[in-house]
Motif scaffolding. Structure first.
Motif, short mmCIF file in Angstrom:
data_model
loop_
_atom_site.label_atom_id
_atom_site.label_comp_id
_atom_site.label_asym_id
_atom_site.label_seq_id
_atom_site.Cartn_x
_atom_site.Cartn_y
_atom_site.Cartn_z
N MET A 1 0.85 -1.25 0.06
CA MET A 1 0.06 -0.10 -0.10
C MET A 1 0.83 1.29 -0.26
N ASN A 2 0.72 2.14 -0.87
CA ASN A 2 1.45 3.26 -1.29
C ASN A 2 0.44 4.40 -0.82
N PHE A 3 0.67 5.28 -0.05
CA PHE A 3 -0.38 6.46 0.00
C PHE A 3 0.22 7.71 -0.51
N GLU A 4 -0.69 8.66 -0.72
CA GLU A 4 -0.38 9.86 -0.98
C GLU A 4 -1.63 10.78 -0.51
N TRP A 5 -1.30 12.04 -0.67
CA TRP A 5 -2.37 12.96 -0.39
C TRP A 5 -1.91 14.52 -0.63
N LYS A 33 -10.12 20.46 11.00
CA LYS A 33 -11.59 20.23 11.08
C LYS A 33 -12.01 19.29 11.74
N HIS A 34 -11.17 17.95 11.73
CA HIS A 34 -11.36 16.55 12.21
C HIS A 34 -10.41 15.93 13.13
N LYS A 35 -9.29 16.92 13.42
CA LYS A 35 -8.39 16.56 14.38
C LYS A 35 -7.72 15.02 14.11
N VAL A 36 -7.57 14.74 12.70
CA VAL A 36 -6.92 13.73 12.30
C VAL A 36 -5.95 14.15 11.00
N SER A 37 -4.87 13.53 11.34
CA SER A 37 -3.79 13.82 10.02
C SER A 37 -4.18 12.38 9.02
N PHE A 38 -3.77 12.88 7.82
CA PHE A 38 -3.51 11.72 6.92
C PHE A 38 -2.68 10.69 7.05
N ALA A 39 -1.43 10.99 7.61
CA ALA A 39 -0.44 10.24 8.05
C ALA A 39 -1.20 9.10 9.14
N GLU A 40 -1.94 9.75 10.14
CA GLU A 40 -2.55 8.56 11.28
C GLU A 40 -3.58 8.00 10.30
N ALA A 41 -4.51 8.47 9.41
CA ALA A 41 -5.42 7.72 8.48
C ALA A 41 -4.97 6.42 7.94
N THR A 75 -12.73 6.53 9.82
CA THR A 75 -13.42 6.58 8.44
C THR A 75 -12.43 7.22 7.58
N VAL A 76 -11.92 6.46 6.71
CA VAL A 76 -11.11 7.25 5.54
C VAL A 76 -11.72 7.41 4.19
N ARG A 77 -11.79 8.55 3.57
CA ARG A 77 -12.17 8.64 2.22
C ARG A 77 -10.98 8.78 1.33
N PHE A 78 -11.10 7.83 0.22
CA PHE A 78 -10.02 7.73 -0.66
C PHE A 78 -10.46 7.47 -2.01
N THR A 79 -9.47 7.24 -2.93
CA THR A 79 -9.51 6.65 -4.20
C THR A 79 -8.25 6.06 -4.62
N TYR A 80 -8.29 5.36 -5.60
CA TYR A 80 -7.05 4.95 -6.30
C TYR A 80 -6.44 5.65 -7.28
N ILE A 119 -2.97 4.83 -2.97
CA ILE A 119 -4.11 5.16 -2.45
C ILE A 119 -4.00 6.62 -2.08
N ARG A 120 -4.90 7.52 -2.46
CA ARG A 120 -5.01 8.89 -2.34
C ARG A 120 -6.16 9.29 -1.38
N ILE A 121 -5.52 9.50 -0.13
CA ILE A 121 -6.53 10.05 1.02
C ILE A 121 -6.90 11.45 0.49
N PHE A 122 -8.16 11.87 0.74
CA PHE A 122 -8.82 13.30 0.67
C PHE A 122 -9.67 13.44 1.95
N GLY A 123 -9.73 12.48 3.07
CA GLY A 123 -10.77 13.09 4.02
C GLY A 123 -10.65 11.96 5.14
#
Length: 94
Positions: free
Chosen positions: A3-7, A18-26, A63-68, A73-77
């Protein structure tokens, strides 16, 4: 599965405020062996399918909102939202 992540760093900053969550944590939601991946039909388009990942991070359901995109895996929320927790618990019968 590799799994490779980007954002987008700006979206990450906004999400943290807004949500107190970093994408690194996500990213950790994807390591839950009981995670649930579901299509986000409300926000998907014919050009791009969007998804939710519901996974346990420490003792909470994230809950993580993402796409490929291009094999990543591109995280956007991301957030600790009640709807995601309820869906996870219902599916896992917790």
């Amino acid at each position: 599965m590799n799994m490779n992540f980007e954002w987008d760093s700006q979206k990450d900053s906004i999400n943290q405020s807004k949500h107190k969550v970093s994408f690194a944590e996500a990213q950790f939601a994807f390591t839950d062996p009981h995670r649930i991946i579901a299509i986000d039909s409300k926000h998907s388009t014919t050009e791009e399918t969007r998804y939710f990942c519901f996974g346990k991070v420490e003792d909470r359901i994230l809950t993580v909102r993402f796409t490929y995109r291009k094999g990543n895996i591109r995280i956007f929320g991301a957030g600790y939202w009640r709807e995601g927790r309820d869906r996870y618990e219902q599916k896992k019968k917790i």
